[in-house]
Scaffold this active site. Structure first.
Site, PDB file in Angstrom:
ATOM      1  N   ARG A 192       0.612  -1.562  -0.031  1.00  0.00           N
ATOM      2  CA  ARG A 192      -0.363   0.210   0.170  1.00  0.00           C
ATOM      3  C   ARG A 192       0.943   1.333   0.233  1.00  0.00           C
ATOM      4  O   ARG A 192       0.279   2.555  -0.354  1.00  0.00           O
ATOM      5  CB  ARG A 192      -1.180   0.101   1.124  1.00  0.00           C
ATOM      6  CG  ARG A 192      -2.219  -1.151   1.040  1.00  0.00           C
ATOM      7  CD  ARG A 192      -3.438  -0.624   2.089  1.00  0.00           C
ATOM      8  NE  ARG A 192      -3.056  -0.026   3.507  1.00  0.00           N
ATOM      9  CZ  ARG A 192      -3.590   0.575   4.062  1.00  0.00           C
ATOM     10  NH1 ARG A 192      -4.292   1.033   3.407  1.00  0.00           N
ATOM     11  NH2 ARG A 192      -3.628   0.763   5.143  1.00  0.00           N
ATOM     12  N   ASP A 193       1.781   1.180  -0.036  1.00  0.00           N
ATOM     13  CA  ASP A 193       3.162   2.927  -0.253  1.00  0.00           C
ATOM     14  C   ASP A 193       3.775   2.262  -0.956  1.00  0.00           C
ATOM     15  O   ASP A 193       5.221   2.801  -0.530  1.00  0.00           O
ATOM     16  CB  ASP A 193       3.390   2.973   0.995  1.00  0.00           C
ATOM     17  CG  ASP A 193       3.794   4.668   1.384  1.00  0.00           C
ATOM     18  OD1 ASP A 193       3.409   5.344   0.105  1.00  0.00           O
ATOM     19  OD2 ASP A 193       4.850   4.899   1.674  1.00  0.00           O
ATOM     20  N   ILE A 194       3.550   1.779  -2.336  1.00  0.00           N
ATOM     21  CA  ILE A 194       4.820   1.796  -2.814  1.00  0.00           C
ATOM     22  C   ILE A 194       5.461   2.682  -4.200  1.00  0.00           C
ATOM     23  O   ILE A 194       4.709   3.545  -4.557  1.00  0.00           O
ATOM     24  CB  ILE A 194       4.517  -0.145  -4.243  1.00  0.00           C
ATOM     25  CG1 ILE A 194       4.635  -0.794  -2.991  1.00  0.00           C
ATOM     26  CG2 ILE A 194       5.999   0.321  -5.634  1.00  0.00           C
ATOM     27  CD1 ILE A 194       5.269  -2.073  -2.949  1.00  0.00           C
TER      28      ILE A 194
ATOM     29  N   THR B 271       0.451   7.403  -0.418  1.00  0.00           N
ATOM     30  CA  THR B 271       2.123   8.979  -1.080  1.00  0.00           C
ATOM     31  C   THR B 271       1.049   9.344  -2.637  1.00  0.00           C
ATOM     32  O   THR B 271       1.309   8.430  -3.082  1.00  0.00           O
ATOM     33  CB  THR B 271       2.938   7.992  -0.792  1.00  0.00           C
ATOM     34  OG1 THR B 271       4.043   7.988  -0.081  1.00  0.00           O
ATOM     35  CG2 THR B 271       3.752   9.447  -1.607  1.00  0.00           C
TER      36      THR B 271
END
Length: 321
Positions: free
Chosen positions: A135-137, A178
């Protein structure tokens, strides 16, 4: 730090690598080991050391990380507290992440990009096989070594893959991620699965060859809106050395609807391994971006963000919301 604070547990803090909004990353030496083995310590900053939310996030990152054992993912070894400072003990690897390397432009990594992309995908695929959605690649969360070895980091907002009833009744408590890399369903607070990470990974691949994220905005909300409604750009517009096949693959990864993306990272890998990234093989640059690392210069230098890369902030002032 003063000499009296040079140690956390058995670890001597040798060098400050990076400062973020809530944590510091140190190179540290285990003074109790016979070979003075070195590690990376992720230490909550003093201003966050008593914040219950930050403590929970650090513990969550430890719990996710300790369940992962792959050469493509950073090893998370311990969770400790000393002198009132909670910290994680991590494998010490290259301190350069993709985002830092790309500040020199896409040519800094282009000559070994095939290896970097393959290893980055392998790390993400392994995480999915363990039923975790990252969920934050983003480029900041991939460390890259001089030889192209690549490792996935930061599991702060990772969630277990939902199945059965839990999948049907899922509702996000807060929107996290992000902004420059969030999938449409993540922005809307809907259930995220492997294809959400694939969307974000597609944004990363776009940036690796184009030198900029696929979407930028005048305001944070403008940026989010583009992920939801704007046409999907082709990296060929910014780099004419990119093949049509690779450009089309990245565009499919960034499809607005999850069903239009590759079903899994494994499906991506199979296609990627049969695809050429470049029309003409890039040369090794005369000056390596790895020669400029030089450790920590200043806190301000390490936490600044390029224009257009807006990060969501929650009450804890992290780059999440």
């Amino acid at each position: 730090m003063s000499k009296s604070r040079d140690f956390l547990g058995p670890y001597r803090l040798a060098r400050l690598i990076r400062v973020g909004s809530t944590a510091e990353v140190w190179e540290a030496i285990d003074e109790t080991s016979s070979d003075n083995k070195r590690y990376a310590l992720k230490v909550l900053r003093a201003s966050c050391a008593s914040d219950k939310n930050e403590l929970a996030l650090l513990k969550h990152e430890f719990n996710v990380g300790k369940s992962l054992a792959s050469p493509r993912i950073i090893k998370v070894l311990e969770h400790q507290t000393d002198k009132g400072r909670p910290f994680l003990v991590l494998e010490l690897f290259s301190e350069l992440n993709m985002k830092q390397a790309l500040r020199k432009g896409p040519d800094s990594l282009a000559f070994m990009l095939d290896k970097i992309i393959e290893q980055a995908a392998e790390g993400l695929y392994y995480m999915h096989t363990k039923n975790w959605i990252h969920r934050d690649i983003k480029p900041d969360n991939y460390l890259v070594a001089r030889d192209g070895e690549t490792k996935l980091i930061d599991f702060t907002i990772a969630e277990p893959k939902r199945t059965g009833i839990s999948k049907l009744f899922y509702k996000a408590k807060t929107v996290q991620g992000t902004r420059s890399y969030m999938s449409p369903e993540q922005i809307r607070g809907k259930l995220c699965d492997e294809r959400s990470d694939i969307y974000s990974f597609g944004c990363v691949l776009f940036e690796l060859v184009a030198g900029k994220p696929p979407f930028t905005g005048q305001t944070p909300n403008d940026l989010l809106s583009k992920h939801l409604t704007a046409s999907i750009p082709s990296p060929v517009v910014y780099n004419d050395n990119v093949t049509t096949e690779f450009a089309n693959l990245t565009k499919r990864m960034m499809a607005k609807k999850p069903d239009d993306r590759p079903d899994s990272v494994w499906e991506f890998l199979k296609e990627f391994r049969a695809t050429q990234v470049w029309k003409k093989r890039p040369r090794v640059p005369e000056e390596s971006v790895f020669d400029d690392m030089g450790g920590m210069k200043s806190a301000e230098d390490m936490i600044k963000r390029p224009d257009g890369n807006y990060d969501i902030e929650d009450k804890s002032k992290k780059e999440k919301s």
